[in-house]
Write an enzyme that holds these catalytic residues in place. Structure first.
Site, PDB file in Angstrom:
ATOM      1  CE  LYS A 125     -12.459  -7.428   3.225  1.00 62.89           C
ATOM      2  NZ  LYS A 125     -11.989  -6.561   1.961  1.00 62.89           N
ATOM      3  CG  HIS A 134      -1.819  -1.028   1.400  1.00 59.44           C
ATOM      4  ND1 HIS A 134      -2.003  -1.928   2.460  1.00 59.44           N
ATOM      5  CD2 HIS A 134      -2.643  -1.602   0.408  1.00 59.44           C
ATOM      6  CE1 HIS A 134      -3.122  -2.625   2.335  1.00 59.44           C
ATOM      7  NE2 HIS A 134      -3.556  -2.548   1.127  1.00 59.44           N
ATOM      8  NE  ARG A 189      -2.721  -7.555  -4.608  1.00 63.18           N
ATOM      9  CZ  ARG A 189      -3.666  -7.694  -3.412  1.00 63.18           C
ATOM     10  NH1 ARG A 189      -3.110  -7.600  -2.365  1.00 63.18           N
ATOM     11  NH2 ARG A 189      -5.049  -7.274  -3.723  1.00 63.18           N
TER      12      ARG A 189
HETATM   13  P1  ADP Z   1      -9.522  -4.062  -0.915  1.00 66.07           P
HETATM   14  O1  ADP Z   1     -10.137  -4.578   0.218  1.00 66.07           O
HETATM   15  O2  ADP Z   1     -10.301  -2.799  -1.622  1.00 66.07           O
HETATM   16  O3  ADP Z   1      -8.951  -4.817  -2.012  1.00 66.07           O
HETATM   17  P2  ADP Z   1      -6.857  -3.460   0.066  1.00 66.07           P
HETATM   18  O4  ADP Z   1      -6.635  -2.713   1.521  1.00 66.07           O
HETATM   19  O5  ADP Z   1      -6.568  -5.007   0.050  1.00 66.07           O
HETATM   20  O6  ADP Z   1      -8.608  -3.010  -0.271  1.00 66.07           O
HETATM   21  O7  ADP Z   1      -6.238  -2.808  -1.074  1.00 66.07           O
HETATM   22  C1  ADP Z   1      -6.287  -1.380  -1.470  1.00 66.07           C
HETATM   23  C2  ADP Z   1      -5.706  -1.199  -2.883  1.00 66.07           C
HETATM   24  O8  ADP Z   1      -4.597  -1.660  -2.895  1.00 66.07           O
HETATM   25  C3  ADP Z   1      -6.237  -2.360  -3.998  1.00 66.07           C
HETATM   26  O9  ADP Z   1      -6.396  -1.802  -5.167  1.00 66.07           O
HETATM   27  C4  ADP Z   1      -5.111  -3.393  -3.983  1.00 66.07           C
HETATM   28  O10 ADP Z   1      -5.273  -4.059  -4.968  1.00 66.07           O
HETATM   29  C5  ADP Z   1      -4.058  -2.549  -3.638  1.00 66.07           C
HETATM   30  N1  ADP Z   1      -2.869  -3.400  -3.285  1.00 66.07           N
HETATM   31  C6  ADP Z   1      -2.988  -4.046  -2.147  1.00 66.07           C
HETATM   32  N2  ADP Z   1      -1.549  -4.710  -2.045  1.00 66.07           N
HETATM   33  C7  ADP Z   1      -0.842  -4.270  -2.959  1.00 66.07           C
HETATM   34  C8  ADP Z   1       0.367  -4.751  -3.200  1.00 66.07           C
HETATM   35  N3  ADP Z   1       1.201  -5.502  -2.596  1.00 66.07           N
HETATM   36  N4  ADP Z   1       0.742  -4.021  -4.436  1.00 66.07           N
HETATM   37  C9  ADP Z   1       0.173  -3.158  -5.076  1.00 66.07           C
HETATM   38  N5  ADP Z   1      -1.196  -2.921  -4.885  1.00 66.07           N
HETATM   39  C10 ADP Z   1      -1.573  -3.536  -3.639  1.00 66.07           C
END
Ligand code: ADP
Length: 159
Positions: free
Chosen positions: A41, A17, A90
């Site tokens: 969730k 993130h 990803r």
């Molecule tokens: P969500 O539940 O909306 O997927 P997340 O907190 O898991 O929320 O992720 C938020 C955003 O960050 C999403 O667009 C996700 O694809 C991106 N993201 C999460 N982890 C990574 C990573 N390791 N590399 C790039 N983007 C990421």
């Protein structure tokens, strides 16, 4: 002035993130990291905890703000006067859902576009779920999350 929203659960925030935030903040004038309030969730951290973790982690980046939101992302984007949504990709597994989401959002409001950043190779495997899984077994999470957050994450599993 280009204002973008980077939405997510951030439960907890990872280096993946942070990489997205740093890269996005260089592209747009203002980036709003938007933490989703999702009652359905089951999250490890409360909304307040997630917002405050993100605020702490982004305090050194002047054009980044952290907000929480409830309901439709596209409505929140409009409310914030943002014309761009940024999401991370990803693996191919992310693609189908993200495509649907982006297309739906454009149907609802064509003024707001979605932009995807491809994950940095070194964080391609990384997700909040992996961090929680590792931490729940007392595994080393120092390569996944900022140092300041490590104890807070472990503490959740000691309770
Ligand atoms: P969500 O539940 O909306 O997927 P997340 O907190 O898991 O929320 O992720 C938020 C955003 O960050 C999403 O667009 C996700 O694809 C991106 N993201 C999460 N982890 C990574 C990573 N390791 N590399 C790039 N983007 C990421």
């Amino acid at each position: 002035m280009k204002r973008a929203i980077y939405p997510g659960s951030f439960d907890p925030v990872t280096f993946g993130h942070m990489d997205m935030i740093l890269r996005s903040a260089k592209i747009v004038d203002e980036l709003i990291v938007a933490v989703l309030i999702n009652s359905a969730k089951n999250s490890l951290f409360s909304i307040e905890e997630r917002v405050s973790m993100l605020e702490e982690m982004t305090s050194g980046i002047p054009n980044v703000k952290v907000r929480s939101f409830e309901g439709l992302l596209i409505d929140f984007a409009k409310k914030m006067d943002a014309s761009l949504i940024i999401r991370g990709l990803r693996a191919v597994t992310d693609f189908e859902y993200e495509l649907q989401l982006a297309q739906t959002n454009r149907i609802v409001n064509a003024e707001v576009d979605t932009m995807f950043l491809i994950t940095s190779l070194k964080y391609a495997y990384l997700s909040s779920t992996i961090v929680k899984e590792m931490a729940s077994y007392g595994g080393d999470i120092s390569q996944f999350v900022p140092e300041q957050l490590i104890e807070r994450i472990y503490a959740k599993y000691k309770q």
